[in-house]
Design a protein around this motif. Structure first.
Motif, PDB file in Angstrom:
ATOM      1  N   GLY A   7       0.723  -1.075  -0.096  1.00 30.35           N
ATOM      2  CA  GLY A   7      -0.048  -0.007   0.004  1.00 30.35           C
ATOM      3  C   GLY A   7       0.898   1.251   0.186  1.00 30.35           C
ATOM      4  N   HIS A  30      -0.523  -0.733  -4.458  1.00 29.46           N
ATOM      5  CA  HIS A  30      -1.894   0.081  -4.484  1.00 29.46           C
ATOM      6  C   HIS A  30      -1.828   1.410  -3.735  1.00 29.46           C
ATOM      7  N   ALA A  50      -6.193   2.888  -5.630  1.00 28.74           N
ATOM      8  CA  ALA A  50      -6.771   2.451  -4.740  1.00 28.74           C
ATOM      9  C   ALA A  50      -8.147   3.741  -4.403  1.00 28.74           C
ATOM     10  N   SER A  56      -6.580   1.389   0.217  1.00 28.23           N
ATOM     11  CA  SER A  56      -4.952   1.187   0.006  1.00 28.23           C
ATOM     12  C   SER A  56      -4.306   0.064   0.929  1.00 28.23           C
ATOM     13  N   ALA A  57      -4.869   0.236   2.060  1.00 31.04           N
ATOM     14  CA  ALA A  57      -4.114  -0.427   3.260  1.00 31.04           C
ATOM     15  C   ALA A  57      -4.718  -1.844   3.396  1.00 31.04           C
ATOM     16  N   LYS A  60      -2.944  -5.377   2.898  1.00 31.77           N
ATOM     17  CA  LYS A  60      -1.550  -4.734   2.587  1.00 31.77           C
ATOM     18  C   LYS A  60      -0.528  -5.440   3.744  1.00 31.77           C
ATOM     19  N   TYR A  63       3.142  -1.288   4.059  1.00 30.91           N
ATOM     20  CA  TYR A  63       2.708  -0.156   3.617  1.00 30.91           C
ATOM     21  C   TYR A  63       3.852   0.912   3.551  1.00 30.91           C
ATOM     22  N   ILE A  83      -5.406   4.606   7.892  1.00 30.64           N
ATOM     23  CA  ILE A  83      -4.524   3.467   7.253  1.00 30.64           C
ATOM     24  C   ILE A  83      -4.474   2.484   8.488  1.00 30.64           C
TER      25      ILE A  83
END
Lengths: 435, 435
Positions: A7, A30, A50, A56-57, A60, A63, A83
């Protein structure tokens, strides 16, 4: 077949380069950014867009956070739709934004207090600019507990040059402190380049010849060499390195110095000039425009009418200004680094090959780091160095030329003399900071 | 029937007032100036126009020199058609121009070397502005051998207020040094007034209310009170006190400090801001225009939208900034005065009733002069003072407001803390200058 999923938040100039480099290396990245256009651009470059921070997280294991400032970090990590809440158990989080060490430490504390100490958190600010970001050859200063560093190491290696991944001892905050003390030098030398070339113009010296002399002298700085062409061309819009960027970094330094109640006379002086320039509307343009604070016209227009002898004498004043000021800058940065318990050998290695480098740091700075009294036999005294700088400062005053750093450095040297250090080697000016 | 004849050179704003006052008192004043228009104006006011320097000096037992700078003095005294060659034996010469002490001493030496030690030479710089010059109520700081002072005393008395004629011990140069160390405070406080009001504007505070609060607080300075109206009205053209005037005085200070290798961090900082403003075109306008270096609009336009509580908190930051900065300014001026062997009791008396006055000088400055450790029991510590200033400086940084003096003062306080003075009374910050 893709490598692991990563991410990524913060697809600005630096972040975009880092994220697309990871894409090229085969990772499923992402990416998210508050600006939809940045996400679209990332998609066009092969990244996976994302739809939200959480998106996005989610799921994942790795990150990377590369947003611009501590308040933004706080918001993306711990805000609504943040996140941290979305990261899976035992995920690894790299904080690559430039933030105060105390802020990085507060992230670690907050992770613990909300029951997410399972996350392997790494304080890993970067340096090197957008081109090196995209090439995966950044300098990275990473601090964290060993277990976290072990998990995140491959990712740090992907983004950095083989010789420029610094695993900084001291845990969370140590990476940020290392970057910060490096920026003490960068922040001073950026202004110093303009101050020297502006003073040279006031003296009626040819800009290019002056620059050539600086490059091959003990007054050399990486920043002077790097900013020179843009200063000569007045290639400021859009700036390759906007004033607001160094102002943000310098703000972290002076704020941290105030929290530590540590004096940073040169870096504070540079900050005040940057703030004045901001008020004059220079915020968004390249920081080599600071030369305007010293000379009202393009310096390239100066054509000398002096004799060779007069030129040599005037040039020496410029070289003395820069050299002695850079010595005091090195003393300020090193003493602050020592106060913050930064590993000084590593600091030396890092600076010598980075944007904060100066010939003074690499010689006198080494003396200071290795302990005074060894390298300074037969070297110039504080008295002699201050006397050289004094001549330059007086000449600038006679010409009504501001010389902010030169004056600040001279006052530090006078303090050193008042402390009885006049007859010692010039590197002992550091004792003013260390009593 | 006229009193004795007096020669006079330098019929500018101050000199014209002084010379016409002497005319009113019944003296036959023979005035000269390089500008014929000034001589005409002097004639219209009852003065006797001199056709040349020599004409103004021939057969004059008393002579007053009030040209603008040391190079001008050198030219009118010793140049072709100069005053000295024309003065009769045993004449008395008052040098009222503001010059470096070392220059006044060089005049005495030159008189001796050319065989004119018969001239009773008095180093007698003045202060107080054109109105007081015309009223014969200037402050005069006169240094000379006793015999010379005795001869010139009546003339010094004619031009000065009864309480403001300071016969400064120490001979030639002592008067100039006394004026110079006074100007350390004036030079800092002029900028300080703008810095405080500019910061207040950034904080969204009403300018007039802020000024009222400053006046009745420990942050008061004579300069702030004096410059305020012009700052509020932006009544800068033509300036009552052009930037170039204080810049000239500050230049004498920093040049002398460099010769003595004595640190003057605040006064040097002020000078750098003045030089930057000069480059921006502020040279000929009133020095209260320095507020533009901190706030881009007229400060009178600021209308506060804050709650009473927020206002009180913001105002306290402004007061803390000024008060603590003025304390460091007092320490800088007094330590430099002590270094120059200026009589500190007399210095205190003079400053307290002159343009360099501040409430901090009159309280903490007195502690410093009388010797630390007596007045400072139970008083605020260096730690506490620096902590107050730190909050103001940090707030200014958050607002992107330059705070040149505040930052310089804070770095001096941090140096004091590094020297182990943190727990001592705040007046002991002076020890940074005196080791």
């Amino acid at each position: 077949m893709s490598k692991t999923s990563i991410g990524f938040v913060g697809l600005g100039a630096m972040g975009f380069g880092m994220a697309t480099h990871l894409v090229k290396e085969g990772y499923a990245v992402h990416g998210f950014d508050v600006f939809p256009a940045s996400v679209e651009r990332f998609k066009a470059a092969g990244g996976i867009p994302a739809s939200s921070l959480q998106d996005s997280a989610k799921e994942k294991e790795f990150y990377v956070c590369m947003v611009a400032s501590a308040p933004q970090v706080q918001s993306v990590l711990f805000g609504d739709d943040g996140i941290i809440a979305a990261l899976p158990k035992n995920a690894t989080l790299l904080l690559c934004s430039t933030v105060p060490a105390s802020y990085a430490q507060s992230v670690a504390a907050e992770l613990t207090s909300i029951g997410r100490s399972d996350i392997a958190f790494i304080d890993a600010p970067v340096s090197g600019g957008a081109l090196r970001a995209a090439a995966g050859t950044l300098s990275i200063m990473a601090g964290a507990p060993d277990a976290a560093l072990e998990k995140g190491r491959f990712l740090l290696q992907e983004m950095s040059d083989a010789n420029k991944l610094y695993l900084v001892p001291g845990g969370i905050g140590a990476g940020s402190n290392m970057k910060m003390v490096h920026q003490v030098l960068a922040g001073i030398h950026i202004l110093g380049a303009s101050e020297a070339q502006g003073f040279a113009a006031r003296l009626g010296l040819d800009a290019v010849k002056t620059a050539e002399a600086i490059k091959s002298s003990p007054a050399w700085t990486w920043m002077h060499e790097n900013r020179l062409q843009r200063m000569l061309d007045e290639d400021w819009h859009p700036g390759a390195s906007a004033l607001t960027i160094i102002l943000k970094d310098v703000g972290i330094i002076t704020t941290s110095a105030r929290q530590s109640q540590f004096p940073t006379p040169l870096c504070s002086t540079a900050e005040q000039v940057y703030l004045s320039a901001l008020l004059q509307g220079y915020g968004s343009v390249d920081d080599s425009s600071m030369v305007r604070q010293y000379f009202a016209e393009p310096i390239i227009k100066v054509s000398s009418t002096k004799s060779d002898e007069e030129m040599a004498e005037a040039l020496q004043l410029v070289l003395d200004l820069m050299e002695v000021t850079n010595l005091v800058a090195a003393a300020e940065a090193i003493s602050f680094a020592r106060y913050l318990k930064v590993d000084l050998k590593q600091f030396y290695t890092l600076v010598s090959d980075a944007a904060g480098a100066s010939r003074q740091f690499m010689t006198k700075g080494l003396e200071i780091i290795e302990g005074l009294g060894q390298g300074d036999k037969g070297s110039e005294t504080v008295d002699a160095a201050s006397s050289r700088l004094e001549k330059a400062v007086q000449k600038a005053r006679d010409l009504h030329c501001p010389l902010n750093l030169g004056n600040a450095a001279l006052n530090v040297l006078f303090m050193a003399k008042r402390s009885g250090l006049g007859a010692e080697g010039s590197a002992s000016v550091v004792k003013v900071f260390e009593h």
